[in-house]
Design an enzyme around this catalytic site. Structure first.
Site, PDB file in Angstrom:
ATOM      1  N   ASN A 110       0.935  -1.402  -0.408  1.00  0.00           N
ATOM      2  CA  ASN A 110      -0.531   0.032   0.083  1.00  0.00           C
ATOM      3  C   ASN A 110       0.953   1.027   0.240  1.00  0.00           C
ATOM      4  OD1 ASN A 110      -1.749   1.976   0.532  1.00  0.00           O
ATOM      5  ND2 ASN A 110      -2.570   1.141   2.537  1.00  0.00           N
ATOM      6  N   LYS A 126       0.525   4.469  -0.532  1.00  0.00           N
ATOM      7  CA  LYS A 126      -0.672   5.265  -0.101  1.00  0.00           C
ATOM      8  C   LYS A 126       0.029   6.457  -0.517  1.00  0.00           C
ATOM      9  CE  LYS A 126      -0.243   3.117   4.307  1.00  0.00           C
ATOM     10  NZ  LYS A 126      -0.194   3.042   6.028  1.00  0.00           N
ATOM     11  N   HIS A 128      -9.609   1.169   5.043  1.00  0.00           N
ATOM     12  CA  HIS A 128      -8.005   1.422   5.478  1.00  0.00           C
ATOM     13  C   HIS A 128      -8.104   2.799   7.066  1.00  0.00           C
ATOM     14  CE1 HIS A 128      -4.137   2.872   6.092  1.00  0.00           C
ATOM     15  NE2 HIS A 128      -3.534   1.154   6.173  1.00  0.00           N
ATOM     16  N   GLU A 154      -7.055   4.582   8.086  1.00  0.00           N
ATOM     17  CA  GLU A 154      -6.928   6.655   6.969  1.00  0.00           C
ATOM     18  C   GLU A 154      -8.004   6.963   6.123  1.00  0.00           C
ATOM     19  OE1 GLU A 154      -2.608   5.487   5.182  1.00  0.00           O
ATOM     20  OE2 GLU A 154      -2.019   5.155   8.012  1.00  0.00           O
ATOM     21  N   GLU A 197      -5.649  -4.938  10.774  1.00  0.00           N
ATOM     22  CA  GLU A 197      -4.213  -3.909  10.877  1.00  0.00           C
ATOM     23  C   GLU A 197      -4.434  -2.803  12.237  1.00  0.00           C
ATOM     24  OE1 GLU A 197      -2.654  -2.455   6.785  1.00  0.00           O
ATOM     25  OE2 GLU A 197      -3.869  -1.253   7.154  1.00  0.00           O
ATOM     26  N   GLY A 241       2.818   2.524  10.579  1.00  0.00           N
ATOM     27  CA  GLY A 241       3.445   3.656  10.799  1.00  0.00           C
ATOM     28  C   GLY A 241       4.192   4.206  11.288  1.00  0.00           C
ATOM     29  N   SER A 273       3.238  -2.167  10.094  1.00  0.00           N
ATOM     30  CA  SER A 273       5.157  -2.084  10.504  1.00  0.00           C
ATOM     31  C   SER A 273       5.471  -3.802  10.352  1.00  0.00           C
ATOM     32  CB  SER A 273       4.936  -1.656  11.857  1.00  0.00           C
ATOM     33  OG  SER A 273       4.667  -0.560  12.245  1.00  0.00           O
TER      34      SER A 273
END
Ligand code: PGA
Length: 249
Positions: free
Chosen positions: A11, A13, A97, A99, A167, A173, A212
């Site tokens: 991904n 992003k 996701h 985000e 996730e 991250g 991560s």
């Protein structure tokens, strides 16, 4: 037990311009030396999808979008539909996701509508779920993930199926990951939920871990039962790192 082809999805992003296509050429060269034992997917920004798909296809790498609108077309400035992703060469699309859920207020209902749109366009949705750190600290991680699964997965799917990505939001991250025992427990919970609702199809659905994942921890995570692959952010941007994770399968 159903045999599931492992899947490693990158991904990107909001990272990457034309220059980043060189990384895909590097990855393609590495994969030509030894064939991967998994499906390899790259989800670049929409602006790169078509060009990246052209470079990736001969190497057996497939591509995906990072989001899609729930409608096929219309007055939705700035959005991209599932059909447009297919037209640009995609076979997958990430939906829900964290985000998107956080920055764009996406609810389980939105995510489910996007998944339905993806499936009807012929894409495989990678449906993301995961708890925040405070939810985990409060002992609510499993309840939160089960609620997201209930709300985000369409009631039925056509033949090509869906993928689930677990996730934990606090692992994305941050360089932090849950313990192997915690990953195993959550993936077992997800598997039981999928099986109880969808039977054989639930048993055959890939469940990815994301958050991560990197070359140094991929082998350990990918060995955990009911972990069928990974959704990789930062470590998918460089061919060397992404290839090391693919090789860990
Ligand atoms: P990360 O991102 O690997 O950079 O933690 C994973 C993701 O958000 O899909």
């Amino acid at each position: 037990m159903a045999s599931i082809t492992p899947l490693i999805a990158g991904n990107w992003k909001m990272n990457g311009t034309s220059l980043a296509l060189g990384e895909v050429r590097n990855l393609a060269a590495k994969l030509a030396e030894s064939a991967p034992r998994c499906t390899v997917v790259i989800c670049p920004p929409a602006t790169l999808l078509e060009r990246l798909s052209e470079i990736a296809a001969p190497a057996g790498i497939v591509t995906g979008g990072q989001d899609c609108h729930s409608a096929a077309s219309g007055a939705h400035t700035g959005d991209v539909s599932a059909q447009m992703l297919v037209d640009a060469g995609a076979q997958y699309v990430i939906v829900g996701h964290s985000e998107r859920r956080t920055n764009h207020g996406e609810t389980d209902e939105t995510v489910r509508a996007k998944s339905v749109a993806a499936l009807s366009a012929g894409l495989i949705p990678i449906i993301c779920v995961g708890e925040t750190e405070s939810e985990r600290d409060a002992g609510k991680a499993e309840a939160v993930v089960l609620t997201q699964l209930q709300g985000s997965i369409p009631a039925e799917w056509p033949g090509h199926g869906i993928v689930i990505a677990y996730e934990p939001v606090w692992a994305i991250g941050t360089g932090r990951t849950p313990t192997s025992a915690d990953i195993a427990q959550m993936h077992d919970t997800i598997r039981r939920d999928l099986e109880s609702r969808f039977g054989e199809r639930g048993a055959a659905t890939a469940i990815l871990y994301g958050g991560s994942m990197k070359p140094s921890n991929a082998a350990e995570i990918l060995r955990i039962s009911n972990v069928n692959g990974g959704l990789v952010g930062g470590a998918s941007l460089l061919a060397n790192d992404f290839h090391a994770i693919i090789s860990a399968v």
